[in-house]
Design a protein around this motif. Structure first.
Motif, PDB file in Angstrom:
ATOM      1  N   ARG A   6     -89.312  17.443-105.972  1.00  0.00           N
ATOM      2  CA  ARG A   6     -89.408  16.088-106.549  1.00  0.00           C
ATOM      3  C   ARG A   6     -90.837  15.569-106.405  1.00  0.00           C
ATOM      4  N   ALA A   7     -91.442  15.785-105.249  1.00  0.00           N
ATOM      5  CA  ALA A   7     -92.817  15.333-105.018  1.00  0.00           C
ATOM      6  C   ALA A   7     -93.787  16.054-105.940  1.00  0.00           C
ATOM      7  N   THR A   8     -93.531  17.311-106.236  1.00  0.00           N
ATOM      8  CA  THR A   8     -94.394  18.064-107.153  1.00  0.00           C
ATOM      9  C   THR A   8     -94.380  17.445-108.535  1.00  0.00           C
ATOM     10  N   LEU A   9     -93.215  17.032-109.008  1.00  0.00           N
ATOM     11  CA  LEU A   9     -93.148  16.367-110.314  1.00  0.00           C
ATOM     12  C   LEU A   9     -94.026  15.122-110.321  1.00  0.00           C
ATOM     13  N   GLU A  10     -93.926  14.317-109.274  1.00  0.00           N
ATOM     14  CA  GLU A  10     -94.758  13.112-109.200  1.00  0.00           C
ATOM     15  C   GLU A  10     -96.244  13.465-109.170  1.00  0.00           C
ATOM     16  N   LEU A  11     -96.604  14.485-108.427  1.00  0.00           N
ATOM     17  CA  LEU A  11     -98.005  14.888-108.359  1.00  0.00           C
ATOM     18  C   LEU A  11     -98.525  15.366-109.710  1.00  0.00           C
ATOM     19  N   LYS A  12     -97.713  16.125-110.430  1.00  0.00           N
ATOM     20  CA  LYS A  12     -98.133  16.634-111.747  1.00  0.00           C
ATOM     21  C   LYS A  12     -98.384  15.508-112.723  1.00  0.00           C
ATOM     22  N   CYS A  13     -97.712  14.384-112.538  1.00  0.00           N
ATOM     23  CA  CYS A  13     -97.841  13.249-113.458  1.00  0.00           C
ATOM     24  C   CYS A  13     -98.780  12.167-112.944  1.00  0.00           C
ATOM     25  N   ILE A 124     -78.863  23.317-104.432  1.00  0.00           N
ATOM     26  CA  ILE A 124     -79.566  24.537-104.836  1.00  0.00           C
ATOM     27  C   ILE A 124     -79.863  24.520-106.328  1.00  0.00           C
ATOM     28  N   HIS A 125     -78.894  24.077-107.118  1.00  0.00           N
ATOM     29  CA  HIS A 125     -79.105  23.985-108.570  1.00  0.00           C
ATOM     30  C   HIS A 125     -80.249  23.020-108.894  1.00  0.00           C
ATOM     31  N   MET A 126     -80.316  21.902-108.193  1.00  0.00           N
ATOM     32  CA  MET A 126     -81.379  20.924-108.458  1.00  0.00           C
ATOM     33  C   MET A 126     -82.745  21.474-108.052  1.00  0.00           C
ATOM     34  N   ILE A 127     -82.817  22.246-106.989  1.00  0.00           N
ATOM     35  CA  ILE A 127     -84.084  22.895-106.633  1.00  0.00           C
ATOM     36  C   ILE A 127     -84.526  23.799-107.776  1.00  0.00           C
ATOM     37  N   GLU A 128     -83.597  24.578-108.301  1.00  0.00           N
ATOM     38  CA  GLU A 128     -83.896  25.472-109.428  1.00  0.00           C
ATOM     39  C   GLU A 128     -84.320  24.669-110.661  1.00  0.00           C
ATOM     40  N   GLU A 129     -83.630  23.588-110.933  1.00  0.00           N
ATOM     41  CA  GLU A 129     -83.937  22.734-112.099  1.00  0.00           C
ATOM     42  C   GLU A 129     -85.357  22.178-111.999  1.00  0.00           C
ATOM     43  N   TYR A 130     -85.691  21.632-110.845  1.00  0.00           N
ATOM     44  CA  TYR A 130     -87.039  21.102-110.648  1.00  0.00           C
ATOM     45  C   TYR A 130     -88.090  22.201-110.695  1.00  0.00           C
ATOM     46  N   ALA A 131     -87.827  23.327-110.061  1.00  0.00           N
ATOM     47  CA  ALA A 131     -88.811  24.412-110.039  1.00  0.00           C
ATOM     48  C   ALA A 131     -89.139  24.874-111.456  1.00  0.00           C
ATOM     49  N   ARG A 132     -88.112  25.035-112.278  1.00  0.00           N
ATOM     50  CA  ARG A 132     -88.329  25.460-113.669  1.00  0.00           C
ATOM     51  C   ARG A 132     -89.159  24.419-114.426  1.00  0.00           C
ATOM     52  N   HIS A 133     -88.759  23.158-114.297  1.00  0.00           N
ATOM     53  CA  HIS A 133     -89.456  22.118-115.056  1.00  0.00           C
ATOM     54  C   HIS A 133     -90.829  21.785-114.468  1.00  0.00           C
ATOM     55  N   ASN A 134     -91.026  21.994-113.179  1.00  0.00           N
ATOM     56  CA  ASN A 134     -92.369  21.810-112.626  1.00  0.00           C
ATOM     57  C   ASN A 134     -93.323  22.877-113.163  1.00  0.00           C
ATOM     58  N   GLY A 135     -92.810  24.058-113.492  1.00  0.00           N
ATOM     59  CA  GLY A 135     -93.637  25.052-114.183  1.00  0.00           C
ATOM     60  C   GLY A 135     -94.072  24.543-115.550  1.00  0.00           C
ATOM     61  N   HIS A 136     -93.147  23.886-116.260  1.00  0.00           N
ATOM     62  CA  HIS A 136     -93.519  23.265-117.535  1.00  0.00           C
ATOM     63  C   HIS A 136     -94.577  22.181-117.303  1.00  0.00           C
ATOM     64  N   ASP A 138     -96.782  22.001-114.968  1.00  0.00           N
ATOM     65  CA  ASP A 138     -98.082  22.646-114.724  1.00  0.00           C
ATOM     66  C   ASP A 138     -98.829  22.866-116.043  1.00  0.00           C
ATOM     67  N   LEU A 139     -98.138  23.466-117.001  1.00  0.00           N
ATOM     68  CA  LEU A 139     -98.769  23.781-118.285  1.00  0.00           C
ATOM     69  C   LEU A 139     -99.134  22.526-119.070  1.00  0.00           C
ATOM     70  N   LEU A 140     -98.235  21.541-119.064  1.00  0.00           N
ATOM     71  CA  LEU A 140     -98.514  20.303-119.784  1.00  0.00           C
ATOM     72  C   LEU A 140     -99.726  19.586-119.194  1.00  0.00           C
ATOM     73  N   ARG A 141     -99.776  19.486-117.872  1.00  0.00           N
ATOM     74  CA  ARG A 141    -100.893  18.778-117.230  1.00  0.00           C
ATOM     75  C   ARG A 141    -102.212  19.500-117.486  1.00  0.00           C
ATOM     76  N   GLU A 142    -102.198  20.826-117.429  1.00  0.00           N
ATOM     77  CA  GLU A 142    -103.428  21.564-117.714  1.00  0.00           C
ATOM     78  C   GLU A 142    -103.891  21.310-119.138  1.00  0.00           C
ATOM     79  N   ARG A 143    -102.966  21.221-120.070  1.00  0.00           N
ATOM     80  CA  ARG A 143    -103.319  20.951-121.468  1.00  0.00           C
ATOM     81  C   ARG A 143    -103.894  19.547-121.641  1.00  0.00           C
ATOM     82  N   ILE A 144    -103.387  18.589-120.862  1.00  0.00           N
ATOM     83  CA  ILE A 144    -103.825  17.202-120.991  1.00  0.00           C
ATOM     84  C   ILE A 144    -105.255  17.009-120.506  1.00  0.00           C
ATOM     85  N   ASP A 145    -105.522  17.458-119.283  1.00  0.00           N
ATOM     86  CA  ASP A 145    -106.845  17.167-118.709  1.00  0.00           C
ATOM     87  C   ASP A 145    -107.449  18.322-117.928  1.00  0.00           C
TER      88      ASP A 145
END
Length: 150
Positions: A6-13, A124-136, A138-145
């Motif tokens: 969850r914290a990774t999502l906030e950091l990416k944004c 466990i499912h939510m960890i997997e859900e966040y991990a997958r979307h945090n990979g997305h 990563d790519l979105l943030r790199e594209r932005i700035d």
């Protein structure tokens, strides 16, 4: 582990204004950081409020009529971004409170898709859900700035 995801999502944004939050990955995809926040708010709500707590709590950003509304409806503007973050934070707070109050991880509930699920399985499912979307994210943030490794 879920708190870290969850914290990774906030950091990416972090540090982005409203406009970059709705930049799409690659046309015709509707994937955006704001869409991810909205999607994960709906997932938190679904698993913790609807399934485990048994609450009547319809999705906030998607519906049967618009199953991709979480992504497709991610529009620009500071109000939309603030509303998505507020919804996400409320759903995370509910999930954390529910988990803390549970007598153990074997608490079970019936899910229309999966059948019987336990709190352990949902976490466990939510960890997997966040991990997958945090990979997305990563790519979105790199594209932005160009930011990487946040």
């Amino acid at each position: 582990m879920l708190a870290a995801q969850r914290a990774t999502l906030e950091l990416k944004c972090s540090g982005l204004g409203a406009e970059p939050m709705v930049l799409r990955s690659v046309e015709p995809s509707t994937l955006s950081l704001l869409g991810l926040v909205r999607h994960l708010a709906d997932m938190e709500r679904r698993w913790f409020r609807q399934v485990l707590a048994g609450q009547e709590a319809p999705a906030l950003f998607s519906s049967e009529a618009d199953p991709d509304g979480d992504f497709d409806g991610a529009v620009s503007g500071p109000e939309a971004v603030a509303a998505a973050w507020e919804a996400w934070r409320q759903e995370v707070a509910f999930a954390e409170s529910f988990t803390a109050a549970a007598p153990d991880l074997d608490v079970e509930a019936e899910d229309a898709w999966r059948g019987k699920v336990s709190l352990r399985w949902v976490l466990i499912h939510m960890i997997e859900e966040y991990a997958r979307h945090n990979g997305h994210a990563d790519l979105l943030r790199e594209r932005i700035d160009g930011a990487i490794g946040i």
